[in-house]
Design a protein around this motif. Structure first.
Motif, mmCIF file in Angstrom:
data_model
loop_
_atom_site.group_PDB
_atom_site.id
_atom_site.type_symbol
_atom_site.label_atom_id
_atom_site.label_comp_id
_atom_site.label_asym_id
_atom_site.label_seq_id
_atom_site.Cartn_x
_atom_site.Cartn_y
_atom_site.Cartn_z
ATOM 1 N N ALA A 10 -27.375 40.080 11.398
ATOM 2 C CA ALA A 10 -28.479 40.673 10.632
ATOM 3 C C ALA A 10 -27.943 41.293 9.335
ATOM 4 O O ALA A 10 -28.551 41.149 8.263
ATOM 5 C CB ALA A 10 -29.190 41.726 11.474
ATOM 6 N N ALA A 11 -26.779 41.965 9.436
ATOM 7 C CA ALA A 11 -26.188 42.588 8.246
ATOM 8 C C ALA A 11 -25.796 41.521 7.224
ATOM 9 O O ALA A 11 -26.094 41.653 6.030
ATOM 10 C CB ALA A 11 -24.963 43.408 8.660
ATOM 11 N N VAL A 12 -25.143 40.467 7.708
ATOM 12 C CA VAL A 12 -24.715 39.379 6.801
ATOM 13 C C VAL A 12 -25.940 38.713 6.177
ATOM 14 O O VAL A 12 -25.987 38.458 4.966
ATOM 15 C CB VAL A 12 -23.865 38.334 7.575
ATOM 16 N N GLY A 13 -26.942 38.453 7.011
ATOM 17 C CA GLY A 13 -28.159 37.798 6.532
ATOM 18 C C GLY A 13 -28.882 38.630 5.492
ATOM 19 O O GLY A 13 -29.305 38.117 4.448
ATOM 20 N N GLY A 16 -27.192 38.510 2.211
ATOM 21 C CA GLY A 16 -27.321 37.201 1.567
ATOM 22 C C GLY A 16 -28.664 36.963 0.915
ATOM 23 O O GLY A 16 -28.727 36.284 -0.118
ATOM 24 N N ILE A 17 -29.736 37.511 1.490
ATOM 25 C CA ILE A 17 -31.065 37.188 0.926
ATOM 26 C C ILE A 17 -31.365 37.978 -0.352
ATOM 27 O O ILE A 17 -32.317 37.677 -1.053
ATOM 28 C CB ILE A 17 -32.229 37.376 1.945
ATOM 29 N N MET A 18 -30.534 38.982 -0.634
ATOM 30 C CA MET A 18 -30.787 39.803 -1.843
ATOM 31 C C MET A 18 -30.739 38.953 -3.121
ATOM 32 O O MET A 18 -31.546 39.128 -4.026
ATOM 33 C CB MET A 18 -29.738 40.920 -1.953
ATOM 34 N N GLU A 19 -29.778 38.040 -3.182
ATOM 35 C CA GLU A 19 -29.556 37.251 -4.397
ATOM 36 C C GLU A 19 -30.785 36.385 -4.737
ATOM 37 O O GLU A 19 -31.298 36.487 -5.855
ATOM 38 C CB GLU A 19 -28.291 36.395 -4.193
ATOM 39 N N LYS A 24 -35.805 35.709 -7.846
ATOM 40 C CA LYS A 24 -37.150 35.180 -7.552
ATOM 41 C C LYS A 24 -37.119 33.671 -7.304
ATOM 42 O O LYS A 24 -37.976 32.925 -7.776
ATOM 43 C CB LYS A 24 -38.124 35.526 -8.683
ATOM 44 N N TRP A 25 -36.084 33.241 -6.605
ATOM 45 C CA TRP A 25 -35.982 31.829 -6.213
ATOM 46 C C TRP A 25 -36.574 31.704 -4.807
ATOM 47 O O TRP A 25 -35.854 31.759 -3.820
ATOM 48 C CB TRP A 25 -34.512 31.380 -6.203
ATOM 49 N N TRP A 26 -37.877 31.516 -4.723
ATOM 50 C CA TRP A 26 -38.547 31.588 -3.417
ATOM 51 C C TRP A 26 -38.208 30.406 -2.524
ATOM 52 O O TRP A 26 -38.054 30.553 -1.314
ATOM 53 C CB TRP A 26 -40.062 31.734 -3.592
ATOM 54 N N LYS A 27 -38.085 29.210 -3.140
ATOM 55 C CA LYS A 27 -37.729 28.045 -2.323
ATOM 56 C C LYS A 27 -36.331 28.229 -1.715
ATOM 57 O O LYS A 27 -36.109 27.958 -0.535
ATOM 58 C CB LYS A 27 -37.758 26.766 -3.182
ATOM 59 N N TYR A 32 -32.657 29.393 2.662
ATOM 60 C CA TYR A 32 -31.605 30.295 3.151
ATOM 61 C C TYR A 32 -31.962 30.814 4.541
ATOM 62 O O TYR A 32 -31.152 30.767 5.473
ATOM 63 C CB TYR A 32 -31.444 31.471 2.171
ATOM 64 N N ILE A 33 -33.196 31.285 4.680
ATOM 65 C CA ILE A 33 -33.611 31.869 5.963
ATOM 66 C C ILE A 33 -33.566 30.823 7.077
ATOM 67 O O ILE A 33 -33.059 31.079 8.170
ATOM 68 C CB ILE A 33 -35.028 32.509 5.837
ATOM 69 N N VAL A 34 -34.055 29.619 6.767
ATOM 70 C CA VAL A 34 -34.081 28.563 7.797
ATOM 71 C C VAL A 34 -32.655 28.209 8.236
ATOM 72 O O VAL A 34 -32.352 28.175 9.433
ATOM 73 C CB VAL A 34 -34.813 27.290 7.265
ATOM 74 N N ILE A 35 -31.759 27.985 7.248
ATOM 75 C CA ILE A 35 -30.375 27.600 7.608
ATOM 76 C C ILE A 35 -29.675 28.747 8.329
ATOM 77 O O ILE A 35 -28.963 28.539 9.315
ATOM 78 C CB ILE A 35 -29.572 27.180 6.346
ATOM 79 N N PHE A 36 -29.905 29.962 7.860
ATOM 80 C CA PHE A 36 -29.254 31.122 8.479
ATOM 81 C C PHE A 36 -29.707 31.280 9.930
ATOM 82 O O PHE A 36 -28.893 31.526 10.830
ATOM 83 C CB PHE A 36 -29.572 32.391 7.675
#
Lengths: 72, 368
Positions: A10-13, A16-19, A24-27, A32-36
């Motif tokens: 959860a911490a790593v994830g 990672g999603i901050m970038e 504002k790269w929503w796709k 990212y979320i799916v692969i993670f």
């Protein structure tokens, strides 16, 4: 053990999603979320001791038993 | 659009290819188990058989100098079929990457660190690879220079130190095996050791001096073959048929070394060299997998996906194959067929289609 893993992942994830959010790269965020999640689930299944089929071994069985392809 | 703006020289490409091929040393167990004393000869024959395929890869990349494999597929086969073929390539890269993540850790756990859980080594390996891959192709190519030099140097030094242990009778009789066994061994060499360099079709668009690509591509492959040849002569000359029952023939051979009549036991250093090789190969595969996935999904950057995709590889590495024995089984029963389809048939089909369709077309409709 699995809780430690969940907290670490959860911490790593979250880091990672901050970038993608900042840019504002929503796709990219969705990908990212799916692969993670896929990677995390694979690891957690291992930790929980749930046995998954061995990918290459199953393919080999298919070639050997179903297609009868071998050097023997 | 390029996901990585990095540029490398053709010379760096040569080191990348050589380093990548040297990384395949971890799979020598299967090759030595099958071909034992003829490995040195079969690698030379396999090189000659492989050469036309290497020329196909180079020709394809020269035809589309600014495009990688995924982009070439889109241009040659159209969006739908092209993407479907790219997904096939991508799955293949993923499996290769997971396998190569696994090899060094599995070998260490089975030979040297018997009580260590494999996942601990895998995790360290993953973090190191992710760190290297994050900085792109330029960093990887700089790394490959050192790994190639270190490996080649180590092989030469070990070969020299073991020279007095090499016994010529160990090499005879030559090719004393049924023809089907020779074909099996050649397939193993071609698909496992050499054919995998087709993945550099993903890297070639980053090379700046294009006129030297062909020369350096072949030189890189030649260094890889030469390294294996030295290793094969060393193993066969020192161990003879014993190599076929060893879990790690290369490290086993180095155990025979004596310095000033003292048992040197410096096989651990050699093990280190093999790990460095495995690291280099895994990094290249990791990078190529990221690039291909990024292009297929039309992403704007691959760097944000280094960690999540690494986690997938980590999970896959645990479940890709059960142990070394089953891995050897797969190398025998399934891998050659899959490899021939992905590594040789598809690139050749792509090249033929591009030639027939006179692609790529410039803006005025002419083939450049």
């Amino acid at each position: 053990m699995i809780w430690v893993e969940i907290i670490l992942l959860a911490a790593v994830g979250a880091a990672g999603i901050m970038e993608p959010i900042k840019k504002k790269w929503w796709k990219e965020l969705v990908v990212y979320i799916v692969i993670f999640l896929l990677g995390s689930v694979l690891l957690m299944l291992q930790t929980a001791g749930i046995k998954l089929p061995y990918l290459i071994d199953e393919v080999s069985k298919f070639f050997k038993i179903v297609l009868h392809l071998s050097y023997d | 659009m390029k996901l990585d703006k990095g540029r490398i020289s053709a010379l760096q490409l040569m080191f990348l290819i050589a380093g990548y091929m040297q990384g395949s040393m971890f799979v020598t167990n299967y090759i030595f188990a099958n071909s034992s004393r003829d490995a040195w000869l079969l690698i030379l024959v396999a090189s000659a058989v492989f050469l036309p395929f290497a020329l196909v890869y180079i020709k394809l990349s020269n035809r589309f100098p600014d495009d990688n494999l995924v982009q070439i597929n889109d241009k040659v086969f159209g969006k739908v079929i092209g993407k479907a073929l790219s997904v096939l390539y991508c799955i293949f890269f993923f499996i290769l990457c997971a396998l190569n993540f696994r090899f060094p850790s599995a070998f260490l756990v089975s030979v040297f660190m018997l009580d260590t859980p494999m996942v601990a080594l895998l995790l360290v390996f993953f973090l190191l690879c992710a760190w290297a891959v994050k900085d792109g192709i330029e960093t990887l190519s700089r790394l490959s220079f050192f790994t190639t030099i270190i490996t080649f140097g180590a092989f030469l030094i070990y070969f020299t130190l073991l020279f007095n242990k090499i016994q010529i009778p160990h090499f005879f009789p030559i090719l004393d095996m049924p023809p089907v066994k020779i074909i099996e061994n050649l397939n193993a060499f071609i698909t496992i050791y050499m054919g995998e360099i087709f993945i550099f079709a993903m890297v070639i668009p980053h090379v700046s001096d294009r006129e030297n690509i062909k020369k350096n591509y072949l030189y890189g492959a030649a260094i890889g073959v030469l390294t294996f040849f030295i290793g094969a002569v060393m193993v066969t000359g020192v161990m003879g048929n014993m190599a076929s029952i060893s879990t790690g023939p290369l490290t086993e051979a180095t155990r025979y070394m004596e310095l000033s009549n003292i048992k040197a036991r410096i096989e651990f250093l050699f093990m280190g060299v093999l790990i460095i090789n495995g690291f280099m190969k895994s990094c290249v595969l990791y990078y190529v997998s990221l690039l291909s996935a990024g292009h297929i999904l039309n992403l704007r950057s691959y760097r944000d996906f280094v960690v999540p995709l690494g986690l997938v590889f980590l999970g896959m590495a645990m479940t890709v194959t059960e142990n070394i024995a089953t891995n050897i089984e797969s190398a025998k029963y399934s891998w050659p067929y899959i490899s021939y389809l992905i590594m040789f048939a598809l690139p050749l089909l792509t090249l033929i289609t591009a030639i027939v369709r006179k692609l790529p077309k410039s803006r005025d409709g002419e083939t450049p």
